[in-house]
Design an enzyme around this catalytic site. Structure first.
Site, short mmCIF file in Angstrom:
data_model
loop_
_atom_site.label_atom_id
_atom_site.label_comp_id
_atom_site.label_asym_id
_atom_site.label_seq_id
_atom_site.Cartn_x
_atom_site.Cartn_y
_atom_site.Cartn_z
N TYR A 135 0.85 -1.19 0.00
CA TYR A 135 0.00 0.00 0.00
C TYR A 135 0.88 1.23 0.00
O TYR A 135 1.80 1.33 0.80
CB TYR A 135 -0.92 0.03 1.23
CG TYR A 135 -2.37 -0.10 0.80
CD1 TYR A 135 -2.95 0.91 0.05
CD2 TYR A 135 -3.11 -1.23 1.11
CE1 TYR A 135 -4.26 0.78 -0.39
CE2 TYR A 135 -4.42 -1.36 0.67
CZ TYR A 135 -4.99 -0.34 -0.09
OH TYR A 135 -6.27 -0.46 -0.53
N GLU A 190 -0.48 4.76 -0.73
CA GLU A 190 -1.27 5.95 -1.02
C GLU A 190 -0.41 7.20 -0.84
O GLU A 190 0.33 7.31 0.13
CB GLU A 190 -2.48 6.03 -0.08
CG GLU A 190 -3.59 5.10 -0.49
CD GLU A 190 -4.83 5.24 0.40
OE1 GLU A 190 -4.93 6.23 1.15
OE2 GLU A 190 -5.69 4.35 0.33
N ASP A 211 -5.37 13.27 -25.62
CA ASP A 211 -5.48 11.88 -25.17
C ASP A 211 -4.83 11.02 -26.26
O ASP A 211 -5.46 10.65 -27.24
CB ASP A 211 -6.95 11.49 -24.97
CG ASP A 211 -7.11 10.01 -24.65
OD1 ASP A 211 -6.09 9.30 -24.54
OD2 ASP A 211 -8.27 9.55 -24.52
N THR A 228 -2.06 5.62 -22.35
CA THR A 228 -2.01 4.28 -21.77
C THR A 228 -0.60 3.75 -21.97
O THR A 228 0.13 4.22 -22.85
CB THR A 228 -2.99 3.29 -22.44
OG1 THR A 228 -2.55 3.04 -23.77
CG2 THR A 228 -4.42 3.80 -22.45
N LYS A 260 -0.54 0.02 -25.09
CA LYS A 260 -0.82 -0.07 -26.53
C LYS A 260 0.52 -0.07 -27.27
O LYS A 260 1.37 -0.88 -26.92
CB LYS A 260 -1.80 1.04 -26.93
CG LYS A 260 -3.15 0.86 -26.19
CD LYS A 260 -4.20 1.88 -26.55
CE LYS A 260 -5.48 1.62 -25.72
NZ LYS A 260 -6.52 2.63 -25.96
N ARG A 267 -0.55 -3.07 -18.68
CA ARG A 267 -1.84 -2.41 -18.79
C ARG A 267 -1.92 -1.31 -17.75
O ARG A 267 -1.78 -1.56 -16.55
CB ARG A 267 -2.94 -3.44 -18.56
CG ARG A 267 -4.36 -2.93 -18.77
CD ARG A 267 -5.30 -4.11 -18.99
NE ARG A 267 -4.91 -4.78 -20.20
CZ ARG A 267 -5.27 -4.38 -21.43
NH1 ARG A 267 -6.05 -3.34 -21.59
NH2 ARG A 267 -4.85 -5.03 -22.49
C1 PLP Z 1 -7.61 2.97 -25.16
C2 PLP Z 1 -8.04 4.36 -25.00
C3 PLP Z 1 -8.45 4.87 -23.75
C4 PLP Z 1 -8.75 3.99 -22.55
O1 PLP Z 1 -7.79 3.18 -22.08
P1 PLP Z 1 -8.20 2.02 -21.03
O2 PLP Z 1 -6.89 1.64 -20.47
O3 PLP Z 1 -8.89 0.97 -21.81
O4 PLP Z 1 -9.09 2.64 -20.01
C5 PLP Z 1 -8.71 6.22 -23.64
N1 PLP Z 1 -8.61 7.03 -24.68
C6 PLP Z 1 -8.25 6.59 -25.91
C7 PLP Z 1 -8.16 7.56 -27.03
C8 PLP Z 1 -7.96 5.24 -26.09
O5 PLP Z 1 -7.64 4.81 -27.32
#
Ligand code: PLP
Length: 429
Positions: free
Chosen positions: A61, A63, A207, A233, A236, A242
């Site tokens: 933990y 936090e 994003d 993320t 990817k 993840r």
């Molecule tokens: C994949 C993705 C997310 C979300 O990611 P998670 O890890 O699945 O929550 C957010 N924004 C965009 C543009 C994405 O392609």
């Protein structure tokens, strides 16, 4: 491996104690090894990333933030988080990094929380044109809690209509403008978004969940110099565990950190934070730059092959790791194409295309990406063969056995998780 200095993954132990779950792990590994993985948002992490994930850091933990925790005994995990932050800042050239978000969606929730109040207006890309669920869909918190105005792509070019973005921004005066997408094959002009944001006094949130890996390797231009906040993320194209992350300016650092913890999350996943540090370390190597350039070159080779065979790429092509294919001329729905490919050992996903007449469960399109096959070592020559196989599988369900055989032949040379490099997960272990 001999005596291990840490209590790491021991597959034999799992097999003895819980053979049912052990079998799931083996079957999933076989599924990945036996098929072509073309899902644009997936990748194959390294054994080093896996080792960090399967470690005792999952128990801790922590936090708070390094040096400012609400639990004792954090001095060791602090080192992992400091390294993750430091590596992320250097990798992306960012003033501040938060490596705690559990996912891309959590990162967006925190970023919105830092910049908006419920009811505030934000401008983001329409889901059915390539935007993400968290960019204002009504079934998501983003669409419920904020007043969302959406922009899309132009009918003809199928590329972002920057004039529409500017008009909507001037008309609605959003507090935040979101750029970035989940099914958009083109580069995004972050400088234009910056200009529009400045014109209306909005924060710019990029994003780049999908493309941060390509930016890390230098294959495409980075959003970091332009955006106030960058959410991403790590699983990817970046090829890490993840998880999610946020980069921002020094000005917003404290607001972003407070939004992640304590507003959105409590305890961070320290094993994942350590694995993110490993992935950032891997992404700083020159080989990773080569990898990302190859991902893009492979996407182009695949896209050209599909286009030559009558599969129309939305927007006419790709500049990234993914393409969106309009299947209407073939008379096959996205759902049917997904099924036919699965029967032939090819994993990809159906996807709505801009102005799609079909609902999301059916769709007129499919999304295809090259991060996994590139990790497996394939190059443009192999991607031409992959394209031929995808076309065969989609056009003719009867060709499935033959396609499956050709997929297997390809995978004999380009295997995912080669047992020699990854003994802990091999069934012989
Ligand atoms: C994949 C993705 C997310 C979300 O990611 P998670 O890890 O699945 O929550 C957010 N924004 C965009 C543009 C994405 O392609």
């Amino acid at each position: 491996m001999g005596a291990q200095p840490y209590y790491g993954p021991d597959f034999g132990q799992l097999q003895r104690q819980d053979p049912d779950i052990a079998q799931v792990l083996l079957d999933e590994l076989s599924r990945v090894r036996d098929g072509l993985q073309l899902i644009a948002s997936e990748n194959l992490t390294s054994p080093a990333v896996m080792a960090a994930l399967g470690s005792t850091l999952t128990n801790k933990y922590a936090e708070g933030y390094p040096g400012r925790r609400y639990y004792g005994g954090c001095e060791v995990v602090d080192r992992a988080e400091r390294m993750a932050i430091d590596r992320a800042r250097r990798l992306f050239g960012a003033e501040h990094a938060n490596v705690q978000p559990h996912s891309g969606a959590s990162a967006n929730l925190a970023a919105y929380a830092a910049l908006l109040q419920p009811g505030d207006t934000m401008l983001a890309m329409e889901l059915s044109h390539g935007g993400h669920l968290t960019h204002g869909s009504r079934v998501n918190f983003s669409g419920k809690w904020f007043d969302v105005v959406s922009y899309g792509v132009r009918r003809g070019s199928e590329q972002i209509d920057y004039d529409e973005v500017r008009d909507l921004a001037l008309r609605h005066q959003p507090k935040v403008i979101v750029c970035g997408a989940t099914a958009y094959p083109r580069l995004i002009d972050f400088a234009v978004f910056r200009g529009i944001s400045d014109e209306v006094g909005a924060w710019l949130l990029a994003d780049v969940a999908h493309t941060i890996g390509l930016m890390a390797g230098g294959a495409i231009p980075s959003a970091v110099p332009y955006a106030d906040v960058v959410t991403f993320t790590t699983h990817k194209a970046l090829r890490g565990p993840r998880g999610g992350g946020i980069l921002c300016t020094a000005e917003l650092a404290a607001r972003i950190d407070r939004a992640v913890y304590p507003f959105v999350q409590a305890g961070p996943l320290m094993n994942v934070v350590a694995a993110k540090a490993v992935a950032f370390g891997e992404a700083r190597r020159p080989e990773f730059g080569e990898y990302t350039r190859r991902v893009v070159a492979n996407a182009r080779a695949l896209c050209d092959t599909l286009a030559a065979e009558g599969m129309r790429p939305v927007s006419g092509g790709t500049e990234t790791h993914l393409m969106l294919i309009d299947l209407r001329e073939l008379g096959v729905s996205g759902a049917e194409a997904e099924r036919r490919c699965a029967a032939a050992g090819i994993t990809l996903n159906r996807n709505v295309i801009p102005y799609d007449p079909e609902p999301a469960a059916v769709t007129s399109g499919m999304r295809v990406g090259t991060p996994c096959v590139t990790t497996q070592g394939m190059g443009p020559q192999e991607l031409k063969e992959v394209g031929t196989l995808v076309v065969r599988a989609v056009r003719d369900p009867g060709a499935a056995p033959e396609v499956r055989e050709r997929v297997s032949a390809l995978l004999t040379t380009f295997q995912a998780y080669d047992p020699a490099a990854f003994p802990a997960y091999d069934s012989k272990y």
